[in-house]
Structure formats: C-alpha cells, structure tokens
Design a protein around this motif. Structure first.
Motif, PDB file in Angstrom:
ATOM      1  N   LYS A   1      -4.640   2.182   7.488  1.00  0.00           N
ATOM      2  CA  LYS A   1      -4.872   3.245   6.998  1.00  0.00           C
ATOM      3  C   LYS A   1      -4.861   4.385   8.039  1.00  0.00           C
ATOM      4  CE  LYS A   1      -7.105   6.397   3.897  1.00  0.00           C
ATOM      5  NZ  LYS A   1      -7.331   7.188   4.744  1.00  0.00           N
TER       6      LYS A   1
ATOM      7  N   GLU B   1     -10.703   1.818   2.865  1.00  0.00           N
ATOM      8  CA  GLU B   1     -10.188   0.765   1.956  1.00  0.00           C
ATOM      9  C   GLU B   1      -9.818   1.280   0.693  1.00  0.00           C
ATOM     10  OE1 GLU B   1     -13.676  -1.809   1.654  1.00  0.00           O
ATOM     11  OE2 GLU B   1     -13.186  -2.735   3.521  1.00  0.00           O
TER      12      GLU B   1
ATOM     13  N   ARG C   1     -10.802   8.493  -3.438  1.00  0.00           N
ATOM     14  CA  ARG C   1     -10.308   8.027  -2.105  1.00  0.00           C
ATOM     15  C   ARG C   1     -10.437   8.913  -1.295  1.00  0.00           C
ATOM     16  NH1 ARG C   1      -4.996   5.044  -4.405  1.00  0.00           N
ATOM     17  NH2 ARG C   1      -5.946   2.947  -4.877  1.00  0.00           N
TER      18      ARG C   1
ATOM     19  N   ARG D   1      -8.437   9.207  -9.068  1.00  0.00           N
ATOM     20  CA  ARG D   1      -8.278   8.323  -8.197  1.00  0.00           C
ATOM     21  C   ARG D   1      -8.045   8.997  -6.649  1.00  0.00           C
ATOM     22  NH1 ARG D   1      -4.759   6.016 -10.729  1.00  0.00           N
ATOM     23  NH2 ARG D   1      -2.767   7.180  -9.905  1.00  0.00           N
TER      24      ARG D   1
ATOM     25  N   GLY E   1      -4.085   0.484  -6.952  1.00  0.00           N
ATOM     26  CA  GLY E   1      -3.602  -0.910  -6.251  1.00  0.00           C
ATOM     27  C   GLY E   1      -3.609  -0.557  -4.718  1.00  0.00           C
ATOM     28  N   VAL E   2      -2.530  -0.638  -3.977  1.00  0.00           N
ATOM     29  CA  VAL E   2      -2.191  -0.377  -2.793  1.00  0.00           C
ATOM     30  C   VAL E   2      -1.443   0.782  -2.499  1.00  0.00           C
ATOM     31  CG1 VAL E   2      -1.237  -1.259  -0.516  1.00  0.00           C
ATOM     32  CG2 VAL E   2      -2.362  -2.735  -2.121  1.00  0.00           C
TER      33      VAL E   2
ATOM     34  N   ALA F   1      -7.528   0.516  -1.602  1.00  0.00           N
ATOM     35  CA  ALA F   1      -7.294  -0.384  -2.733  1.00  0.00           C
ATOM     36  C   ALA F   1      -8.514  -0.735  -3.468  1.00  0.00           C
ATOM     37  CB  ALA F   1      -6.449  -1.487  -2.130  1.00  0.00           C
TER      38      ALA F   1
END
Length: 338
Positions: free
Chosen positions: A3, A222, A157, A153, A205-206, A224
């Motif tokens: 990433k 990270e 992140r 979400r 998820g990914v 995910a």
C-alpha cells in the motif's frame, strides 16, 4: 500488495483531500437515479431502501422505480393501506422500514412539506442523524456529514483508527472526523464521492489502494484489518415445519403474520414437528435471516382446520398478496410443480 504510504494528512489538508475526491468522482461517479434529483421524497426513499439492501438489488430488481411510481409523493403514501405498501416492499425485507416510511410521509404531509433544518428533520418519524444529514446534503446541498458503513470504513482506514467502529465511542469519533472533513461548499458531491469510494476502491476485505484517488492521504498500512467491528453472534440453525395445504376447491391455506417483523404479510402456516410427523415432506428450502440459518420443511396435506389468522386463498389470488421472499419462492415453486 504494497500500500502506498501517506504523504498528506487529510485533517491538516482537508481542502486538498476534498478536491482529490471531487475530481475523481467527477470522472468516475455512477449515475444513480437518486443522484439526478433534489426531491427530498425520492432521496428519502433511496436512503431507506439502502439501509439494509444493496444497490444492485434496489436498482437491478426495480424496487426503487416501482415504489416511486406507486407512491410518487408523501401524500400518496400517507393514505396507502398496508396491502399495497407491503406488496411494493416485498422482497426488500425489514418491513418495518416501509411502515416507518409511511409514518414519515404522514408527518411531512401534515406539515405541508419537508423541513430543511437538522433539528426539524430529526423530529420526523424514523429520521435519525444520518438520514437527516443525507437529506440536507443531497436534497438541499447544505453542509452536512454522513456516516454509513462505507464512510465508516473509509474514515477508519484514512486515519488508521483501530477502535470498534460500531461502538458508541467509535461512532462518536467517526462522526467527529466526518464533520471535520465534510466539504462546506460541495456537500452533495463530497458525500456522494466518499460513499462511492467505499463501494468501489475502499471496499471490504482487500481494497484497491493502488487505484485509490486519496491513497496519499491514507495513514493505515494494513487496510484489510480495518475497520474493527464488534464480533457478530454465531449463526444459529433453525428448523421450521409448514403446510402446503389444499382444500377440495384447490385453494391454498395461508397465515397472516401478526408479529412486528413481518406484520401483515402472508406465509405458509406453521405447525410443530409433532403435528407434521405423519405428513409427507414435499419440499425443503433454506434461507438466512439476521443471525439465523433457517431450514423450512414443507409438508403436503389436504384440507385441515384453519387456525386463528389463517384463511384459504385461490391459487390465482396468491400472486397479489404480499409474502416474505422465502415463502414466495416456495409457493411459486410448488404452484409451478402442481
């Protein structure tokens, strides 16, 4: 997949973050029907439908357009009876949403229209902070932040937040972040963009970080592993036994639900395992509902005494009745096989 590391801080450079999102959305934003209107009624219907249902279902199966065609205004829904309302909502589940939407329609009709202020919107039946802000942003283009599952979400992140996003503390933190980042000049575009980012690149998820338009603002290494949610209860397996009963005239016995979840809907009448033990099992269907995995055992029989809430229906009349999806599919399969 590696990433990209963050080179910018969205909280320190909020305008650059908003601009990056707006530029991406201007080129890639999807054309949903509720994005073509500023009618608060049409927008409210989309928001209520999408609370527990995926966009592909709401649009792909025509629920949104059919519902608006039947109830194009709050006034039209305010006077609707249960039967046409539940029939229009059939297959979407969580039928309490439909009745609450009617309560909202009645309140709006009585008030002479939708308010635009946050406090007034939140006083309407079934309208919480998220829906009120969605109406302000999408219908009135007023500064307002929205936090749904997709936005939660993205935000978790973006700032590498490892608290549980569905806890009171987590929700409070995410709403504070959303308020800080919200675009005061382009709320309609900004909120549509950040929600769509969660649907596409910043998916569960990914995620697709390499193609993300705001990857340079995203602190987590990270993705995910985020967001962190409260552990779901284990799925319970449940068995139900229902009747496929025909009388001498070929009518089908059905039961009208009285419970809160499916009040007013029709289903195959349920019996205990002991009562159906001597009857042949002619079909079995499985489905999931909340945390339950249900196996429905269908037993064939002739005329039986109708119990409270049960009545006989002509085969040709069943299509017009509102039924939960598992029972509709079972009835259609059995009628097709008769």
């Amino acid at each position: 997949m590696l990433k990209p590391r963050a080179t910018h801080d969205p909280l320190q450079e909020p305008q650059a973050f908003r601009d990056a999102l707006a530029e991406w959305f201007g080129k890639n934003g999807k054309d949903y029907p509720w994005r073509r209107t500023t009618d608060p009624w049409a927008i409210l219907i989309s928001e209520v439908m999408l609370q527990q249902t995926q966009i592909a279902t709401v649009l792909g199966r025509g629920y949104y357009t059919r519902f608006l065609a039947l109830f194009p205004t709050p006034q039209a829904l305010a006077v609707a009876e249960d039967e046409p309302l539940l029939k229009a909502w059939e297959g979407l589940g969580y039928y309490r949403r439909a009745r609450m939407l009617r309560e909202t329609a009645r309140a709006v009709t009585a008030a002479g229209g939708f308010p635009a202020e946050l406090d007034a919107l939140q006083k309407l039946p079934g309208i919480g902070r998220y829906t009120a802000n969605a109406l302000r942003a999408f219908a009135h283009d007023q500064p307002a932040a929205v936090v749904d599952g997709n936005v939660a979400r993205v935000l978790s992140r973006l700032v590498d937040y490892h608290g549980t996003v569905d806890s009171p503390a987590g929700l409070k933190h995410l709403w504070e972040l959303a308020d800080q980042l919200a675009d005061p000049t382009r709320p309609r575009i900004y909120n549509s963009a950040i929600m769509e980012l969660g649907q596409t690149h910043c998916r569960p998820g990914v995620p697709d970080c390499l193609a993300c338009p705001v990857a340079s603002f995203c602190k987590t290494l990270e993705p995910a592993a985020l967001p962190v949610k409260t552990a779901k209860p284990k799925t319970e397996r449940v068995h139900t036994h229902v009747l496929w009963a025909r009388d001498r005239e070929g009518r089908i016995l059905l039961h009208q639900e009285q419970g809160k979840r499916r009040q007013g809907l029709w289903k195959l009448p349920e019996r205990t395992p002991e009562e159906t033990a001597v009857l042949p099992e002619i079909a079995t269907r499985t489905y999931g509902i909340t945390r339950f995995h249900v196996t429905m055992h269908i037993h064939g029989t002739g005329p039986v005494p109708a119990r409270e809430g049960e009545s006989w229906h002509a085969e040709e009349a069943i299509a017009a009745l509102a039924m939960p999806s598992p029972y509709r599919k079972a009835a259609e399969a059995l009628l097709g096989g008769d």
